[in-house]
Design an enzyme around this catalytic site. Structure first.
Site, mmCIF file in Angstrom:
data_model
loop_
_atom_site.group_PDB
_atom_site.id
_atom_site.type_symbol
_atom_site.label_atom_id
_atom_site.label_comp_id
_atom_site.label_asym_id
_atom_site.label_seq_id
_atom_site.Cartn_x
_atom_site.Cartn_y
_atom_site.Cartn_z
ATOM 1 N N HIS A 174 -12.125 4.548 -0.268
ATOM 2 C CA HIS A 174 -11.962 3.747 0.969
ATOM 3 C C HIS A 174 -12.710 2.417 0.845
ATOM 4 O O HIS A 174 -13.116 1.818 1.840
ATOM 5 C CB HIS A 174 -12.476 4.510 2.215
ATOM 6 C CG HIS A 174 -11.637 5.703 2.566
ATOM 7 N ND1 HIS A 174 -12.173 6.901 2.996
ATOM 8 C CD2 HIS A 174 -10.297 5.880 2.552
ATOM 9 C CE1 HIS A 174 -11.197 7.767 3.224
ATOM 10 N NE2 HIS A 174 -10.045 7.177 2.964
ATOM 11 N N ARG A 185 -2.627 -1.868 -3.328
ATOM 12 C CA ARG A 185 -3.768 -0.965 -3.214
ATOM 13 C C ARG A 185 -3.605 0.091 -4.312
ATOM 14 O O ARG A 185 -2.561 0.728 -4.425
ATOM 15 C CB ARG A 185 -3.762 -0.271 -1.856
ATOM 16 C CG ARG A 185 -4.867 0.734 -1.744
ATOM 17 C CD ARG A 185 -4.691 1.598 -0.536
ATOM 18 N NE ARG A 185 -5.827 2.480 -0.401
ATOM 19 C CZ ARG A 185 -5.805 3.573 0.347
ATOM 20 N NH1 ARG A 185 -4.723 3.901 1.014
ATOM 21 N NH2 ARG A 185 -6.870 4.332 0.438
ATOM 22 N N ASN A 244 0.889 -1.163 0.000
ATOM 23 C CA ASN A 244 0.000 0.000 0.000
ATOM 24 C C ASN A 244 0.927 1.212 0.000
ATOM 25 O O ASN A 244 1.405 1.646 1.048
ATOM 26 C CB ASN A 244 -0.882 -0.056 1.258
ATOM 27 C CG ASN A 244 -1.836 1.113 1.358
ATOM 28 O OD1 ASN A 244 -1.756 2.062 0.572
ATOM 29 N ND2 ASN A 244 -2.718 1.067 2.338
ATOM 30 N N GLU A 267 -7.238 -3.058 5.513
ATOM 31 C CA GLU A 267 -7.248 -2.990 4.050
ATOM 32 C C GLU A 267 -6.247 -3.974 3.448
ATOM 33 O O GLU A 267 -6.492 -4.557 2.391
ATOM 34 C CB GLU A 267 -6.922 -1.560 3.608
ATOM 35 C CG GLU A 267 -8.049 -0.584 3.921
ATOM 36 C CD GLU A 267 -7.578 0.843 4.117
ATOM 37 O OE1 GLU A 267 -6.774 1.086 5.049
ATOM 38 O OE2 GLU A 267 -8.002 1.724 3.355
ATOM 39 N N ARG A 314 -7.360 17.750 3.355
ATOM 40 C CA ARG A 314 -8.350 18.015 2.285
ATOM 41 C C ARG A 314 -9.610 18.605 2.898
ATOM 42 O O ARG A 314 -9.996 18.230 4.017
ATOM 43 C CB ARG A 314 -8.676 16.705 1.560
ATOM 44 C CG ARG A 314 -7.548 16.198 0.702
ATOM 45 C CD ARG A 314 -7.813 14.801 0.194
ATOM 46 N NE ARG A 314 -7.179 13.781 1.006
ATOM 47 C CZ ARG A 314 -7.479 12.489 0.997
ATOM 48 N NH1 ARG A 314 -8.435 12.052 0.219
ATOM 49 N NH2 ARG A 314 -6.843 11.632 1.766
#
Ligand code: AMP
Length: 398
Positions: free
Chosen positions: A181, A93, A9, A379, A241
């Site tokens: 996500h 990922r 990732n 994840e 963000r």
């Protein structure tokens, strides 16, 4: 020689990894989970074994200044740690799969070329994800690689949810709401039947609150809406963000303030959100211990946006039976969970204060209309499962 499979990732300043090993006789086992962080600033490698015991904590050379160098450093560590290993597959990922990739895919030259086209839609993540794929291809050209997308899980959204109401000519170029996500939400949906069976088939809002933050509305484990859209800028306030923004603001930055597209991109992806509001940090831990009014304002806004969007997704679902917190802030901050739950009391969320303080699994009272949980996301495990399924490799990954 044993077989090894890697899960990577790759981000802008970190490379998270998992190493799975299959002995000659036996099934796949997690051997190591770790990360190289501080890439380009103060590179550092940390790793634990499959049981959580520390394997290494090492400062790396300053020459580990980008994703390629990080892959090389990881390869050196793997060789030192595991000897000469046969790597049979690598799962990555990849943040954006666009409209085309609705499931994990074996990476070929053509696939990679497609994914490069999507960089403008995820400039903070996609280039680093793809750089890792490129470096692995150079180092191990014969090893199969699989891309697992953050967008795929949301392909179940209906036409209205996906719509960005701009002229057809614009939409034809791929402008739609994708959602992100997805690997995290897919993992949560996959464990709900075991962890929280009472809500697994019902209407659940999952709050992935980390550096990136979003919500996902699940119905019977299927994604029906999410707060992130065309890019990973929409919805909740994030570390750097802004979350949902009047598009007129972007026009004003360009036309009124004369900023370039690149400058606006940097503001939107790297300088806004918690960092932009507080001018102290994008790290929630630092804001929570700060006395500065700007830190308080940033936290207030974070909670406000999360609460507002929980209300919106509850409306989409026609009510809500379960609420799940996950990711760095969601799993670890009793204070933020408490504030979001208290502000969501009107929906029937009733927090068990003790359980929340202990970071317990179920954190709502028995009487709570909305059953509320903390579920750590994973994840990397989701990527391992997909990679295994696609390559027929990691069947025994739990
Ligand atoms: P992630 O992107 O999931 O790794 O989450 C990173 C975010 O989680 C950062 O804003 C961290 O400050 C935040 N975080 C991690 N641990 C805690 C904690 N104990 N309390 C509050 N925030 C935390």
């Amino acid at each position: 020689m044993d077989d090894y499979a890697l899960v990577l990732n790759a981000g802008s300043s970190s490379l998270k990894f998992c190493v799975f090993r299959r002995p000659r006789t036996g099934s796949w086992q997690l051997e190591a989970r770790g990360q190289i962080d501080g890439i380009g600033t103060a590179p550092h490698l940390s790793a634990k074994d499959g049981h959580g015991a520390i394997l290494t904590e090492t400062k790396l050379e300053d020459s580990v200044c980008d994703g390629r160098a990080a892959i090389d450093a990881l390869a050196s560590w793997l060789r030192w740690k595991f000897g000469k290993a046969r790597v049979v597959g690598v799962g990555h990922r990849v943040v954006h799969g666009g409209a085309r990739y609705d499931r994990p895919v074996l990476i070929t030259r053509d696939v990679l070329a497609d994914l490069y086209q999507l960089i403008p839609l995820a400039p903070l993540h996609q280039p680093y994800n793809l750089a890792a794929i490129d470096r692995i291809s150079e180092r191990m050209p014969d090893v199969s690689q699989v891309a697992c997308f953050d967008t795929s899980f949301h392909q179940t959204h209906n036409a209205v949810t996906k719509l960005v109401p701009l002229p057809k000519e614009v939409r034809k170029s791929g402008v739609q709401r994708y959602g992100f996500h997805g690997l995290s939400y897919e993992y949560i949906a996959s464990v709900l039947p075991d962890v929280a069976p009472e809500i697994a088939r019902d209407r659940v809002i999952v709050a992935h609150l980390g550096s990136g933050a979003s919500l996902c509305a699940l119905e019977n484990g299927i994604s029906v809406d999410s707060t992130l859209g065309f890019t990973a800028l929409d919805g909740l306030c994030m570390g750097t963000r802004p979350g949902a923004l009047d598009p007129g603001v972007v026009l004003y930055l360009y036309q009124g303030l004369g900023l370039s597209a690149k400058e606006i991109e940097t503001i939107l992806y790297k300088k806004s959100g918690l960092l932009g509001i507080s001018e102290i940090s994008n790290d929630m831990r630092q804001l929570l211990v700060s006395d500065a009014p700007e830190a308080k304002l940033a936290i207030d806004y974070f909670v406000y946006r999360a609460t507002k969007e929980i209300g919106a997704l509850a409306a989409v679902l026609g009510g809500v039976d379960g609420l799940v917190f996950t990711a760095g802030i969601g799993e670890n901050s009793p204070e933020i969970r408490k504030r979001i739950c208290e502000a969501s009391a009107w929906l029937g969320v009733q927090l068990d204060t003790e359980a929340n303080l202990k970071n317990a699994s179920r954190i709502s009272t028995r009487q709570s209309k909305v059953s509320t949980w903390i579920i750590p996301t994973n994840e990397e495990l989701m990527i391992a499962r997909h990679t295994g399924a696609l390559l027929g490799l990691l069947q025994a990954v739990a």
